[in-house]
Design a protein around this motif. Sequence first.
Motif, mmCIF file in Angstrom:
data_model
loop_
_atom_site.group_PDB
_atom_site.id
_atom_site.type_symbol
_atom_site.label_atom_id
_atom_site.label_comp_id
_atom_site.label_asym_id
_atom_site.label_seq_id
_atom_site.Cartn_x
_atom_site.Cartn_y
_atom_site.Cartn_z
ATOM 1 N N SER A 44 0.826 -1.210 0.000
ATOM 2 C CA SER A 44 0.000 0.000 0.000
ATOM 3 C C SER A 44 0.862 1.263 0.000
ATOM 4 O O SER A 44 0.360 2.351 0.223
ATOM 5 N N ARG A 45 2.174 1.097 -0.213
ATOM 6 C CA ARG A 45 3.162 2.176 -0.288
ATOM 7 C C ARG A 45 3.443 2.810 1.068
ATOM 8 O O ARG A 45 3.955 3.921 1.145
ATOM 9 N N LYS A 46 3.118 2.094 2.139
ATOM 10 C CA LYS A 46 3.439 2.566 3.488
ATOM 11 C C LYS A 46 4.916 2.273 3.758
ATOM 12 O O LYS A 46 5.388 1.154 3.563
ATOM 13 N N LEU A 47 5.642 3.301 4.220
ATOM 14 C CA LEU A 47 7.051 3.113 4.557
ATOM 15 C C LEU A 47 7.169 2.376 5.880
ATOM 16 O O LEU A 47 6.386 2.607 6.805
ATOM 17 N N ALA A 72 13.745 6.341 11.454
ATOM 18 C CA ALA A 72 12.534 6.704 10.719
ATOM 19 C C ALA A 72 12.287 5.678 9.615
ATOM 20 O O ALA A 72 13.228 5.077 9.103
ATOM 21 N N PRO A 73 11.013 5.459 9.248
ATOM 22 C CA PRO A 73 10.722 4.544 8.143
ATOM 23 C C PRO A 73 11.473 4.971 6.886
ATOM 24 O O PRO A 73 11.640 6.167 6.637
ATOM 25 N N ARG A 74 11.916 3.974 6.112
ATOM 26 C CA ARG A 74 12.679 4.284 4.896
ATOM 27 C C ARG A 74 12.638 3.139 3.908
ATOM 28 O O ARG A 74 12.348 2.004 4.257
ATOM 29 N N TYR A 75 12.934 3.461 2.658
ATOM 30 C CA TYR A 75 13.058 2.458 1.606
ATOM 31 C C TYR A 75 14.168 2.914 0.662
ATOM 32 O O TYR A 75 14.625 4.060 0.731
ATOM 33 N N THR A 93 22.419 1.880 8.567
ATOM 34 C CA THR A 93 21.524 2.125 7.443
ATOM 35 C C THR A 93 21.665 3.577 6.999
ATOM 36 O O THR A 93 21.802 4.473 7.817
ATOM 37 N N TRP A 94 21.651 3.766 5.713
ATOM 38 C CA TRP A 94 21.705 5.108 5.147
ATOM 39 C C TRP A 94 20.451 5.340 4.351
ATOM 40 O O TRP A 94 20.070 4.550 3.506
#
Length: 118
Positions: A44-47, A72-75, A93-94
């Motif tokens: 659903s494109r939720k990070l 924070a949420p990320r992709y 994580t970057w």
Amino acid sequence: RYIDIKTCQFGVIKTSGSVPVARVGQSATLVGSRVILFGGEDRSRKLLNDVHVLDLESMTWDMIKTSQTPPAPRYDHAAAMHGERPPITQVYTWKKMDCRESRHACNFLCCDSIIRGI
């Protein structure tokens, strides 16, 4: 899913446990015999900013509850392992740089409990 490079055959790997939701853009980092999965974007494109671990010996998933505030949420980010033994083993994580910002976000996850077993 997997592909056997020698035979060019595709297949499905059966796993158990707390299987994470389908996602894209996550990072997957090999730490010993475990793969740490972080973040991504669901259907659903939720990070997402959750942490899951797949034990490659038992093919069992576990969801990890962080003891501090998670990143924070990320992709579409990257993750890398630093060090080989606890407590210095960390996964960084970057976050992909936002054109409106002039900085990257850098976070780390101490993998002490993950390497020793959950």
